[in-house]
Write a protein that holds these residues in place. Structure first.
Motif, mmCIF file in Angstrom:
data_model
loop_
_atom_site.group_PDB
_atom_site.id
_atom_site.type_symbol
_atom_site.label_atom_id
_atom_site.label_comp_id
_atom_site.label_asym_id
_atom_site.label_seq_id
_atom_site.Cartn_x
_atom_site.Cartn_y
_atom_site.Cartn_z
ATOM 1 N N GLY A 436 0.864 -1.345 0.004
ATOM 2 C CA GLY A 436 -0.021 0.108 -0.073
ATOM 3 C C GLY A 436 0.703 1.311 -0.007
ATOM 4 O O GLY A 436 0.399 2.398 0.715
ATOM 5 N N ALA A 437 1.913 1.285 -0.797
ATOM 6 C CA ALA A 437 2.713 2.305 -0.809
ATOM 7 C C ALA A 437 3.156 2.844 -2.092
ATOM 8 O O ALA A 437 3.338 1.598 -2.961
ATOM 9 N N PRO A 438 3.767 3.910 -2.606
ATOM 10 C CA PRO A 438 4.248 4.234 -3.997
ATOM 11 C C PRO A 438 5.621 3.294 -4.111
ATOM 12 O O PRO A 438 6.410 3.172 -3.276
ATOM 13 N N GLN A 439 5.996 3.236 -5.376
ATOM 14 C CA GLN A 439 7.268 2.697 -5.678
ATOM 15 C C GLN A 439 8.702 3.482 -4.882
ATOM 16 O O GLN A 439 9.588 2.766 -4.650
ATOM 17 N N LEU A 440 8.457 4.796 -5.126
ATOM 18 C CA LEU A 440 9.525 5.391 -4.585
ATOM 19 C C LEU A 440 10.031 5.299 -3.642
ATOM 20 O O LEU A 440 11.230 5.371 -2.926
ATOM 21 N N VAL A 441 8.983 4.896 -2.407
ATOM 22 C CA VAL A 441 9.301 4.616 -1.068
ATOM 23 C C VAL A 441 10.193 3.418 -0.521
ATOM 24 O O VAL A 441 11.339 3.658 0.124
ATOM 25 N N VAL A 442 10.143 2.460 -1.559
ATOM 26 C CA VAL A 442 10.920 1.111 -1.598
ATOM 27 C C VAL A 442 12.148 1.149 -2.415
ATOM 28 O O VAL A 442 13.236 1.147 -1.817
ATOM 29 N N ALA A 443 12.007 1.944 -3.574
ATOM 30 C CA ALA A 443 13.126 1.773 -4.623
ATOM 31 C C ALA A 443 14.280 2.739 -4.216
ATOM 32 O O ALA A 443 15.528 2.395 -4.320
ATOM 33 N N VAL A 444 13.955 3.981 -3.606
ATOM 34 C CA VAL A 444 14.979 4.990 -3.347
ATOM 35 C C VAL A 444 16.026 4.436 -2.184
ATOM 36 O O VAL A 444 17.166 4.627 -2.277
ATOM 37 N N PRO A 445 15.413 3.979 -1.235
ATOM 38 C CA PRO A 445 16.451 3.581 -0.136
ATOM 39 C C PRO A 445 17.270 2.312 -0.418
ATOM 40 O O PRO A 445 18.434 2.299 -0.244
ATOM 41 N N ALA A 446 16.779 1.421 -1.102
ATOM 42 C CA ALA A 446 17.392 0.173 -1.672
ATOM 43 C C ALA A 446 18.433 0.659 -2.844
ATOM 44 O O ALA A 446 19.440 -0.278 -2.929
ATOM 45 N N ALA A 447 18.179 1.726 -3.609
ATOM 46 C CA ALA A 447 19.380 1.937 -4.447
ATOM 47 C C ALA A 447 20.378 2.605 -4.133
ATOM 48 O O ALA A 447 21.296 2.930 -4.771
ATOM 49 N N LEU A 448 20.410 3.551 -2.898
ATOM 50 C CA LEU A 448 21.441 4.334 -2.418
ATOM 51 C C LEU A 448 22.547 3.719 -2.247
ATOM 52 O O LEU A 448 23.772 4.283 -2.547
ATOM 53 N N ILE A 449 22.846 2.597 -2.212
ATOM 54 C CA ILE A 449 23.843 1.635 -2.051
ATOM 55 C C ILE A 449 24.740 1.244 -3.419
ATOM 56 O O ILE A 449 25.893 1.242 -3.571
ATOM 57 N N LEU A 450 24.064 1.743 -4.565
ATOM 58 C CA LEU A 450 24.638 1.608 -5.844
ATOM 59 C C LEU A 450 25.385 3.133 -6.276
ATOM 60 O O LEU A 450 26.109 2.865 -7.311
ATOM 61 N N LEU A 451 25.261 4.070 -5.557
ATOM 62 C CA LEU A 451 25.762 5.201 -6.184
ATOM 63 C C LEU A 451 27.204 5.280 -6.014
ATOM 64 O O LEU A 451 27.845 4.761 -4.922
ATOM 65 N N PRO A 452 27.968 5.838 -6.743
ATOM 66 C CA PRO A 452 29.367 5.996 -6.933
ATOM 67 C C PRO A 452 30.135 6.979 -6.014
ATOM 68 O O PRO A 452 30.780 7.761 -6.617
ATOM 69 N N GLY A 453 30.020 6.681 -4.675
ATOM 70 C CA GLY A 453 30.425 7.886 -3.751
ATOM 71 C C GLY A 453 32.209 7.887 -3.769
ATOM 72 O O GLY A 453 32.682 8.900 -3.733
ATOM 73 N N LEU A 454 32.716 6.779 -3.926
ATOM 74 C CA LEU A 454 34.236 6.543 -3.952
ATOM 75 C C LEU A 454 34.676 7.113 -5.367
ATOM 76 O O LEU A 454 35.848 7.853 -5.148
ATOM 77 N N THR A 455 33.852 7.028 -6.564
ATOM 78 C CA THR A 455 34.436 7.610 -7.651
ATOM 79 C C THR A 455 34.394 9.002 -7.527
ATOM 80 O O THR A 455 35.346 9.834 -8.174
ATOM 81 N N ILE A 456 33.499 9.564 -7.032
ATOM 82 C CA ILE A 456 33.338 11.018 -6.673
ATOM 83 C C ILE A 456 34.366 11.783 -5.740
ATOM 84 O O ILE A 456 34.960 12.582 -6.151
ATOM 85 N N PHE A 457 34.477 10.972 -4.679
ATOM 86 C CA PHE A 457 35.789 11.534 -3.924
ATOM 87 C C PHE A 457 37.242 11.424 -4.522
ATOM 88 O O PHE A 457 37.994 12.253 -4.759
#
Length: 516
Positions: A436-457
């Motif tokens: 009973g929730a929109p897709q954004l509520v589940v997908a955004v927290p789950a996908a944060l681990i994919l972002l390239p923070g080390l490459t940015i640094f």
């Protein structure tokens, strides 16, 4: 007076030219040549009749043109593919107090925007609710910070209303409540007065987690994610303390009404400088990983996903505004890191070897557990409802395993996060609609681990310190941008691919089918 001759019919006057009698069936008529030499026409069988009808129908489709391309599209057709397709018009008929309904719908749209919903979701919610409450002749206009509704019934005075959204907040639990409210209205189970009460209750109800728990969640996420990247227990402890510090700093700067750009820049500066100082004293051997654990939660992941979704779904103005806001946030993070590097260089700190790689510090099952804990911590910081924490963690673990599998197949560092994001987007829609929730509520927290923070640094360090390698740093930033956009686009693609799988979950269709 002589009698006039009696008038007779021509055929009666010439009996020799009378019509020949009908011959028996199967025999030629008298006076005509035999026709036995001509082929006889047999009657058509039922199957041939059906085939002829089908052929005529197909030929008619090929010859006839389609509907006029300039014909107006019904606004309710915008609900196709959304969770609110085929809204049920309530028994009461058309709403006579349209202004009150429009005020409620605008308040609903403003709340959804404040909680992070995309433009398409806001538009479909407005259309579905107004249709369910009996209002027709509605036009909706959505920009980056405003929602406009024009109600123009025939032979009546039109009404145009505008609502401006001036603030945003992290409240995924509230967004889920609003989504469920819209679903109930579309299903025909909630009237307008009850809907107004439930919306006020969703807005005024306290968030699921207190502030101290959100602050601790910041530190927990940084600690476990540093472990995922290859850092040891000491680096995780440093990241935990640093993130709690920048969380308190951001909260204090917010009380002072400091703009978000400078708040983000200050937080990235503090966490980078702290990692450099601790590295100089030998308290950590992986300062880059410590910085990454600190800046990932500063990245505007939800806003970026919403902007990509708006651009794909035909909202260019809204997408442009959100893209600009996202770029400013990225610029603030990069500026804070760069200033910290300059300060470290001026104070004589030893330079960092950004080419250093970090092998896994734990077994695979431990890394999977760390990812689950990290996703739960992100959910706490985004104020996700309790019931969604574990399902969101499961979706995040699935995406992480896909990321590892894609990397082992040699797909590449750019394409692997995009594939994992597609899986997260697909599973996120299925899980979210079931809960009973929109897709954004589940997908955004789950996908944060994919972002390239080390490459940015690493790229920012090369751009700031290594002047001879400026092209390498610029290429790294472009690579990081490609990964970020690929991740956001993958989430939107996964949401689109999952729509055929979630039709039975949209707007309680199965329950409505039983009513019919």
């Amino acid at each position: 007076m002589t009698d006039r001759p009696e008038q007779t019919h021509p055929e009666q006057a010439r009996p020799e030219q009378a019509r020949p009698e009908q011959a028996p069936a199967g025999q030629p008529r008298s006076g005509r040549p035999p026709t036995d030499g001509l082929p006889r026409t047999e009657p058509l069988s039922p199957s041939q009749v059906r085939q002829n009808a089908a052929a005529k129908k197909m030929l008619r489709r090929l010859v006839q043109g389609e509907s006029p391309p300039t014909a107006p599209l019904s606004i309710v057709d915008r609900l196709a593919g959304s969770p609110y397709a085929n809204p049920m018009i309530q028994v009461g008929g058309v709403d006579t107090s349209a202004r009150k309904t429009l005020d409620f719908v605008l308040h609903l749209a403003e709340t959804m925007f404040r909680y992070g919903a995309g433009a398409l979701e806001v538009e479909t919610s407005i259309i579905a609710v107004t249709a369910a409450l009996g209002l027709k002749n509605i036009e909706v206009d959505i920009t980056n910070q405003s929602v406009g509704i024009n109600y123009a019934p025939k032979d009546q005075t039109p009404i145009s209303l505008l609502r401006v959204v001036r603030s945003w907040t992290n409240n995924y639990a509230g967004l889920a409540k609003v989504h469920q409210l819209v679903t109930d209205i579309v299903a025909g189970g909630v009237g307008r007065d009850e809907a107004i009460r439930r919306l006020d209750e969703a807005i005024t109800s306290p968030k699921p987690f207190p502030r101290w728990m959100v602050t601790v969640a910041f530190g927990v996420f940084a600690a476990v994610f540093v472990g995922v990247l290859g850092g040891g227990p000491v680096s995780s402890a440093v990241a935990f303390a640093a993130n709690i510090g920048i969380s308190l700093l951001a909260r204090q700067l917010g009380r002072w009404r400091v703009p978000d750009f400078f708040i983000t820049a200050s937080c990235s500066f503090v966490v980078t400088l702290l990692a450099l100082v601790l590295w100089q004293f030998g308290l950590t051997n992986s300062p880059a990983i410590v910085v990454v654990g600190g800046i990932l939660l500063l990245l505007p992941t939800g806003r970026l996903v919403s902007s990509v979704q708006d651009a794909i779904n035909g909202f260019p103005v809204t997408a442009a505004g959100r893209f600009l806001s996202t770029l400013l946030t990225f610029g603030a993070i990069v500026a804070g890191i760069a200033v910290a590097f300059v300060v470290g260089e001026l104070t004589g700190m030893q330079r960092i070897d950004v080419t250093q790689t970090y092998p896994p510090a734990y077994d695979l099952w431990v890394l999977v557990l760390f990812v689950a804990v990290a996703v739960v911590a992100i959910g706490v910081t985004e104020q996700t409802a309790w019931k969604l924490l574990l399902p969101t963690a499961a979706v995040g673990v699935a995406g992480y395993l896909v990321l590892l599998g894609s990397g082992s197949l040699g797909i590449g560092d750019r394409f692997s996060p995009a594939i994992a994001a597609v899986v997260i987007g697909l599973l996120g829609r299925v899980v979210a609609l079931r809960m009973g929730a929109p897709q954004l509520v589940v997908a955004v927290p789950a996908a944060l681990i994919l972002l390239p923070g080390l490459t940015i640094f690493r790229s920012m360090y090369v751009l700031t310190i290594e002047e001879a390698e400026i092209l390498l740093g610029a290429g790294g930033m472009l690579n990081a941008g490609a990964i970020v956009l690929g991740t956001a686009g993958g989430i939107v693609l996964g949401d689109t691919l999952a729509r055929p799988l979630t039709r039975s979950l949209a707007s309680n269709e199965r329950r409505r089918a039983r009513r019919r």
